[in-house]
Enzyme design. Structure first.
Site, short mmCIF file in Angstrom:
data_model
loop_
_atom_site.label_atom_id
_atom_site.label_comp_id
_atom_site.label_asym_id
_atom_site.label_seq_id
_atom_site.Cartn_x
_atom_site.Cartn_y
_atom_site.Cartn_z
N GLU A 267 -4.63 2.38 -4.42
CA GLU A 267 -3.17 2.50 -4.32
C GLU A 267 -2.56 1.22 -3.72
OE1 GLU A 267 -5.43 4.07 -2.53
OE2 GLU A 267 -4.77 4.45 -0.47
N ASP B 126 -1.90 9.75 -10.35
CA ASP B 126 -1.88 8.66 -11.33
C ASP B 126 -0.45 8.35 -11.77
OD1 ASP B 126 -4.59 8.49 -11.19
OD2 ASP B 126 -4.99 9.42 -13.15
N ASN C 238 -2.64 12.74 -3.27
CA ASN C 238 -3.62 13.18 -4.26
C ASN C 238 -4.16 14.57 -3.94
OD1 ASN C 238 -3.94 11.49 -6.45
ND2 ASN C 238 -5.34 10.10 -5.39
N HIS D 8 -4.88 14.78 -8.89
CA HIS D 8 -5.05 13.41 -9.39
C HIS D 8 -4.13 13.02 -10.54
CE1 HIS D 8 -8.23 11.89 -6.80
NE2 HIS D 8 -8.64 13.14 -6.74
N ASP E 283 0.85 -1.19 0.00
CA ASP E 283 0.00 0.00 0.00
C ASP E 283 0.89 1.25 0.00
OD1 ASP E 283 -2.97 0.74 0.39
OD2 ASP E 283 -1.93 2.04 1.82
#
Ligand SMILES: [Mg+2]
Length: 318
Positions: free
Chosen positions: A231, A204, A195, A200, A187
């Site tokens: 994630e 990404d 974010n 975003h 994780d």
């Protein structure tokens, strides 16, 4: 001749697409040679003169299409087709039957067994090439859709669906062999904060780079890394003992650390870090299904988070 055929059937025989692989199966060498003349310029041609050899060749070469004679000494074409269709490895390969004459009963039986098409002797090069080209084009579309369905669109690694399939296959194999199976759940630490802070698109890009770093840490072709969700990533490591799994976890940690992606809001590190839960088991020894395996790895991941993140926690269940 070649030019006109390529104009007629542009898809499968285009120079910029990989050469189709064709398996020709016929107990008469002269028939194989005739078909070879039709395809040798545009395709990689393989041959078998009996059913057993055809099945072996099909499973090892995984051709794009099989041209199969019906009447053969020993195993006939119907039986070969039935066996091809019942093996998951070869069931997706289109089979075109070659028959000496048109017979409706034969064709119905062939289609019922999963044949894609029929070609009648004597071989007409243009018709044969058209029918084969159609089947190759269809197969390539199906293969493409299949691969898209198993790949995560954002990161290009395996998706959750492929993970679910792979972990079942490796679980069953490890169960048969009573061998070690390891799973790492990963994780990205404080990814929501990342974010929120960077936006975003940056988020990404961060996931793409982390996915790539994890993937390059796995050396063996049968190790799998998948995007498990958001994630979260998962690595399935067959035949991997606890020390091997710990080594790979440290490799992953090192390579994500090496990315040095700034994370101003982390609080753990100035850079993006990951937490990992690692479990190694022998199926059937302590746990007896993949859901429990995933839960065990998740528990270790939770522990790693609780212990301060940017670390891995391990458990051996055997
Ligand atoms: Mg024959």
């Amino acid at each position: 001749m070649k030019t006109s055929l390529n104009i007629l059937f542009p898809d499968a025989f285009r120079a910029d697409s990989p050469r189709p692989r064709i398996l020709l199966v016929d107990d008469q060498m002269i028939n194989i040679l005739t078909l070879n003349e039709v395809f040798k310029e545009d395709c990689d041609v393989f041959m078998a003169t009996n059913g057993e050899h055809a099945l072996e060749q099909a499973a090892s070469l995984l051709p794009d299409v099989i041209l199969l004679d019906i009447v053969m000494d020993g195993m006939d074409g119907y039986t070969v087709c039935e066996k091809l269709k019942s093996n998951p490895l070869t069931s997706g390969i289109p089979v075109i039957f070659i028959t000496a004459h048109f017979d409706e009963v034969d064709e119905v039986r062939g289609f019922e067994l999963g044949a894609a098409d029929f070609i009648h002797k004597p071989i007409n090069a243009v018709i044969t090439k058209a029918r084969v080209s159609n089947q190759i084009a269809l197969k390539r579309q199906t293969d493409l859709l299949h691969s898209i369905a198993l790949i995560d669109g954002l990161t290009g690694i395996a998706n959750r669906r492929q993970f679910n399939q792979a972990i079942q296959v490796h679980w069953q194999q490890a169960n048969r062999e009573k061998s070690d199976l390891s799973l790492i759940m990963i994780d990205v630490d404080y990814f929501k904060r990342y974010n929120d802070h960077y936006g975003h698109p940056e988020g990404d890009e961060c996931l793409r780079r982390v996915a790539h770093a994890i993937k390059t840490s796995l050396q063996r072709p049968y190790d799998l890394v998948a995007r498990y969700g958001g994630e979260e990533f998962a690595c399935v490591l067959p035949k991997t003992a606890p020390d091997g799994a710990a080594f790979i976890a440290s490799q992953i940690q090192t390579s994500v650390h090496g990315l040095a992606i700034p994370h101003a809001e982390s609080g753990v590190s100035p850079h993006v870090t990951i937490s990992m839960g690692v479990v190694t088991t022998i199926p059937g020894s302590v746990i007896d299904n993949t859901a429990d395996l995933i839960e065990a790895a998740d528990k270790q991941l939770y522990q790693a988070k609780k212990d301060g993140r940017a670390r891995a926690c391990f458990i051996e269940l055997k």
